[in-house]
Design a protein around this motif. Sequence first.
Motif, short mmCIF file in Angstrom:
data_model
loop_
_atom_site.label_atom_id
_atom_site.label_comp_id
_atom_site.label_asym_id
_atom_site.label_seq_id
_atom_site.Cartn_x
_atom_site.Cartn_y
_atom_site.Cartn_z
N ARG A 1 -4.67 -1.36 -1.33
CA ARG A 1 -5.05 -1.08 0.06
C ARG A 1 -4.89 -2.33 0.92
O ARG A 1 -5.05 -3.45 0.46
CB ARG A 1 -6.50 -0.62 0.14
CG ARG A 1 -6.81 0.64 -0.66
CD ARG A 1 -8.22 1.09 -0.38
NE ARG A 1 -8.64 2.16 -1.30
CZ ARG A 1 -9.78 2.81 -1.20
NH1 ARG A 1 -10.64 2.49 -0.23
NH2 ARG A 1 -10.09 3.76 -2.06
N GLU B 1 0.83 -1.20 0.00
CA GLU B 1 0.00 0.00 0.00
C GLU B 1 0.86 1.25 0.00
O GLU B 1 0.60 2.22 -0.72
CB GLU B 1 -0.92 0.00 1.23
CG GLU B 1 -1.78 1.25 1.35
CD GLU B 1 -2.62 1.23 2.61
OE1 GLU B 1 -2.49 2.19 3.42
OE2 GLU B 1 -3.41 0.28 2.79
N ALA C 1 2.12 3.53 -3.82
CA ALA C 1 1.78 4.96 -3.84
C ALA C 1 3.02 5.83 -4.03
O ALA C 1 2.94 6.89 -4.66
CB ALA C 1 1.07 5.34 -2.53
N ALA D 1 -8.15 11.68 1.34
CA ALA D 1 -7.37 11.21 0.18
C ALA D 1 -7.25 9.70 0.13
O ALA D 1 -6.48 9.15 -0.66
CB ALA D 1 -5.98 11.85 0.20
N GLU D 2 -8.00 9.01 0.95
CA GLU D 2 -7.89 7.55 1.02
C GLU D 2 -8.24 6.88 -0.30
O GLU D 2 -7.67 5.84 -0.66
CB GLU D 2 -8.81 7.03 2.13
CG GLU D 2 -8.60 5.57 2.48
CD GLU D 2 -9.45 5.15 3.66
OE1 GLU D 2 -9.22 4.05 4.19
OE2 GLU D 2 -10.36 5.92 4.06
N ASP D 3 -9.14 7.47 -1.06
CA ASP D 3 -9.57 6.87 -2.32
C ASP D 3 -8.49 6.91 -3.40
O ASP D 3 -8.64 6.27 -4.45
CB ASP D 3 -10.82 7.59 -2.84
CG ASP D 3 -12.04 7.34 -1.96
OD1 ASP D 3 -12.03 6.34 -1.22
OD2 ASP D 3 -12.98 8.17 -1.99
N THR D 4 -7.42 7.65 -3.17
CA THR D 4 -6.34 7.73 -4.17
C THR D 4 -5.46 6.49 -4.16
O THR D 4 -4.67 6.30 -5.09
CB THR D 4 -5.47 8.97 -3.91
OG1 THR D 4 -4.84 8.85 -2.62
CG2 THR D 4 -6.30 10.24 -3.96
N LEU D 5 -5.57 5.64 -3.15
CA LEU D 5 -4.73 4.44 -3.06
C LEU D 5 -5.19 3.39 -4.05
O LEU D 5 -6.36 3.00 -4.06
CB LEU D 5 -4.78 3.87 -1.64
CG LEU D 5 -4.18 4.73 -0.52
CD1 LEU D 5 -4.48 4.10 0.84
CD2 LEU D 5 -2.68 4.88 -0.72
N SER D 6 -4.27 2.90 -4.88
CA SER D 6 -4.61 1.84 -5.84
C SER D 6 -4.45 0.45 -5.22
O SER D 6 -5.03 -0.52 -5.70
CB SER D 6 -3.72 1.95 -7.08
OG SER D 6 -2.35 1.83 -6.74
N LEU E 1 -4.47 9.76 5.60
CA LEU E 1 -5.20 9.89 4.34
C LEU E 1 -6.70 9.93 4.57
O LEU E 1 -7.44 10.65 3.88
CB LEU E 1 -4.84 8.73 3.41
CG LEU E 1 -3.41 8.71 2.86
CD1 LEU E 1 -3.19 7.46 2.02
CD2 LEU E 1 -3.13 9.96 2.04
N ARG F 1 -2.42 5.54 6.76
CA ARG F 1 -3.80 5.35 6.30
C ARG F 1 -4.76 6.27 7.05
O ARG F 1 -5.69 6.84 6.46
CB ARG F 1 -4.19 3.89 6.51
CG ARG F 1 -5.55 3.52 5.96
CD ARG F 1 -5.55 3.50 4.43
NE ARG F 1 -6.78 2.92 3.95
CZ ARG F 1 -6.96 1.60 3.73
NH1 ARG F 1 -5.96 0.76 3.95
NH2 ARG F 1 -8.11 1.15 3.28
#
Length: 459
Positions: free
Chosen positions: A403, A69, A73, A396-401, A391, A388
């Motif tokens: 998780r 994770e 990023a 900005a948590e949704d920017t993680l590809s 974020l 986490r």
Amino acid sequence: MATETPVTGQSLRHSLSIRQMTMIAIGGVIGAGLFVGSGSAIRTAGPGVLIAYGVVGAVVVLVMRMLAELAVAAPDSGSFSTYAGREIGHWAGLAIGWLYAYHWCVIIGFEAIAGAAIAHRLVPGVPSWLAALVFMCVLTGVNLVSVRSFGRFEFWFALIKVCAIVVFIALGLVAILGLFPGRAAPGLDNLTGQGGFLPHGLSAVMAAMLAVFLSFFGTEVITVAAGEAQRPAEAVRRSMRSVVWRILVFYIGSIFVVVTLLPWNSTEVTASPYTAVLKNLGIPGAGTVMDLIVLTAVLSCLNSGVYASSRMLYSMASRGEAPAIFARLNARTVPAAGVLISSAVGFVTVAANYFLPTEVIFQFLLNSSGAVAVVVYLCITVTQIRGRLRLRRTGAEDTLSVRMWGFPYLSGLVLVVLAAVILGMGNDTGKRESLVLTLIVTAIAVVAGLVLQRRKEIR
């Protein structure tokens, strides 16, 4: 190569291909810790060592998911050291970076001694200290040439040992099913006999987990190498997806074969479990072939150790957390000073091996470095949790590809398990000395980090 004029103002080259990164990830954890160290774990826990490998394997899978994770990023040669500095504080990045470099320096010596012992067994006329010296010189040179040189060697090292472990498991399963010529199926006799599945109880399984943790360490090297990969995010994403089946096949699968086919308290199993299995199957020349494969695995870990330690030193120096010389690149864009200082510990170990028995050196290194791996995993876990949550607070948590699964519950569970392992070491008289040594080294690194951070704040 070591005397080339350092080049300033350059960065590491992105030269490692996806194919090389994949093989580095797949084979990065198969070394002396599995082939040789597993014998000690089996002797300690009996067939119950499968529980130790299963629990530690599950923890490592979760830790690597957390690291993925972070790494996908922001790929960086400093890996979790860089992320710890960002999420916890500069002192944490410095402390864990130096601990990691120290750990790999110890492992370099560990692998050199293990490889030398195998070489001496294959060619008795070659002294073990001389074999270790040759291995150290050759692989130090490989790492000084270029990162591509490291990648090529590691690709073939990994390919050989992966193929070997797959063939070993296939032969073992054939024997377990009673299909091997001239061999009856062993059934469950070796798993349930000789004192039962847990001959020394669950406490012995906890004790065995230290050696097991050491054997898993190396999975994270792929995130260090990401800093020199052609497509770092893709390489890390691919490798971390395969970590589950790697652990199931290479570790749990092969150890299951060993404890099913042979009595756990056999002296041959303690000395070299994989060779013992092949000899028991009556395969001509199997012992020599297995020794060559184990030697390949050992050299692979030695090669990775020099690489990982030197790149961690490079990253820390680039952030001002290590002497600036470690951030200087030679004409081949290799951090030569880091490679040389990382290899130096191996050379010192070779010198010590000249005066002391190989077993003394081997056991000392095994016992003195295992707990550092647990501390590193603890740092990765805390870093991921803090990152986490940050974020999440900033939206900005949704920017993680990529998780972490089941956050924050699984992350918290890993934290509890790792803390329990450290407490268990404190209650085990046989592991207490190793824990104390680890805590002393950790304390020194943390104090150094706090002092440096304070100086930066004053400036």
